[in-house]
Design an enzyme around this catalytic site. Structure first.
Site, PDB file in Angstrom:
ATOM      1  CG  ASN A  92      -1.535   1.304   1.548  1.00  0.00           C
ATOM      2  OD1 ASN A  92      -2.503   1.723   0.912  1.00  0.00           O
ATOM      3  ND2 ASN A  92      -0.950   2.021   2.518  1.00  0.00           N
ATOM      4  CB  SER A 144      -3.982   4.699  -8.590  1.00  0.00           C
ATOM      5  OG  SER A 144      -4.751   5.866  -8.808  1.00  0.00           O
ATOM      6  CE1 TYR A 157       0.237   7.639  -6.559  1.00  0.00           C
ATOM      7  CE2 TYR A 157      -1.534   8.061  -8.115  1.00  0.00           C
ATOM      8  CZ  TYR A 157      -1.107   7.584  -6.896  1.00  0.00           C
ATOM      9  OH  TYR A 157      -2.008   7.034  -6.018  1.00  0.00           O
ATOM     10  CB  ALA A 159       4.649   5.586 -15.228  1.00  0.00           C
ATOM     11  CE  LYS A 161      -0.029   4.047  -6.634  1.00  0.00           C
ATOM     12  NZ  LYS A 161       0.044   3.142  -5.484  1.00  0.00           N
TER      13      LYS A 161
END
Ligand code: NAP
Length: 249
Positions: A92, A144, A157, A159, A161
């Site tokens: 996470n 995400s 971010y 890329a 996820k």
């Protein structure tokens, strides 16, 4: 409903706040022994441990930087020594450094990929070594919605996820024969510290695109993670579960 999770050992990265904290609480309330990871905010992680105790669960803090593979290996070894096994890993921990791609600094790009994607791989690799021996385990990666859709101003971010989705599917194929199930959860807009930093105008734009007419809560995600860790998800692997109020279909 979560009876089968009783006495399972779980590691939740980034368990000190937000979604990770809610996942720790939910797993602890099902009877899991939870390791609450954090990178810098030990007080927040301790608060998560206290919350887990308040719902009758067992938890302890385990600070390490997911982006440091040696630290990850050492932490999983600590779990092995203390608990003898690791049944559930929830990847996470995540960060974002927003800005237009055209102006992105190499170090910002690298930091986001190293934490969100490499960090998840390091944790999964270390956990899978224990799970393979047990011929059982669950790995749940928090991706995400923007890893599925893209988002202007969040190239690194997104890329990271999207990469997590490819990692999830590859690991699911590699580990299925050993009884280890690997899935991703792709949250939409969830109210946490990460989204509280956003501009009100940007938030209002996002809000308009949510058919269910509300932002998500950390608990909305935690419930799905707990389902994927539990008995009801025995025949689910390599999937990306969108938990986004219909924002992406
Ligand atoms: P958050 O409130 O910002 O919390 C981030 C957590 O990650 C904290 O516990 C932080 O620890 C930990 N962390 C950061 N870097 C770390 C590192 N290098 N090693 C170990 N732990 C680290 O974030 P959130 O909103 O709950 O998001 C949790 C996850 O869901 C992230 O992967 C995020 O990308 C994803 N997600 C969130 C949303 C959303 O709308 N909020 C949507 C989609 C996906 P410290 O407390 O020690 O800093």
């Amino acid at each position: 409903m979560c009876q089968a999770l009783k006495d399972k050992v779980a590691l939740v990265t980034g368990g000190s706040r937000g979604i990770g904290r809610a996942v720790c609480q939910e797993l602890a309330s099902c009877g899991c022994e939870v390791y609450v990871n954090f990178s810098s905010r030990v007080e927040a992680a301790q608060e998560t441990v206290d919350i887990c105790a308040s719902v009758g669960g067992r938890a302890q803090v385990l600070g390490f930087n997911v982006a440091d593979s040696a630290a990850v290996d050492a932490a999983v070894e600590t779990i092995r020594q203390k608990s003898g096994r690791l049944d559930i890993l929830v990847n996470n921990a995540g960060i974002t450094v927003d800005g237009l791609m055209i102006r992105m600094k190499d170090e910002d790009w690298a930091r986001v990929l190293q934490t969100n994607l490499s960090g998840a791989m390091y944790c999964a690799r270390a956990a899978a070594r224990l799970m393979v021996k047990a011929r059982a385990g669950r790995i749940i990666n928090i991706s995400s919605i923007v890893g599925q859709m893209g988002n202007a101003g969040q190239a690194s971010y997104c890329a990271s996820k999207a990469g997590l989705i490819g990692l999830t599917k590859s690991m699911a194929r590699e580990l299925a024969g050993r009884g280890i199930l690997v899935n991703a959860v792709a949250p939409g807009f969830i109210e946490t510290d990460m989204t509280s930093a956003l501009d009100e105008k940007v938030k209002a734009e996002h809000f308009k695109s949510i058919p269910l007419g509300r932002y998500g809560s950390a608990q909305d995600i935690a419930r799905v993670v707990t389902f994927l860790a539990g008995e009801g998800a025995q025949y689910i692997t390599g999937q990306v579960v969108g938990v986004n109020g219909g924002m992406y279909m």
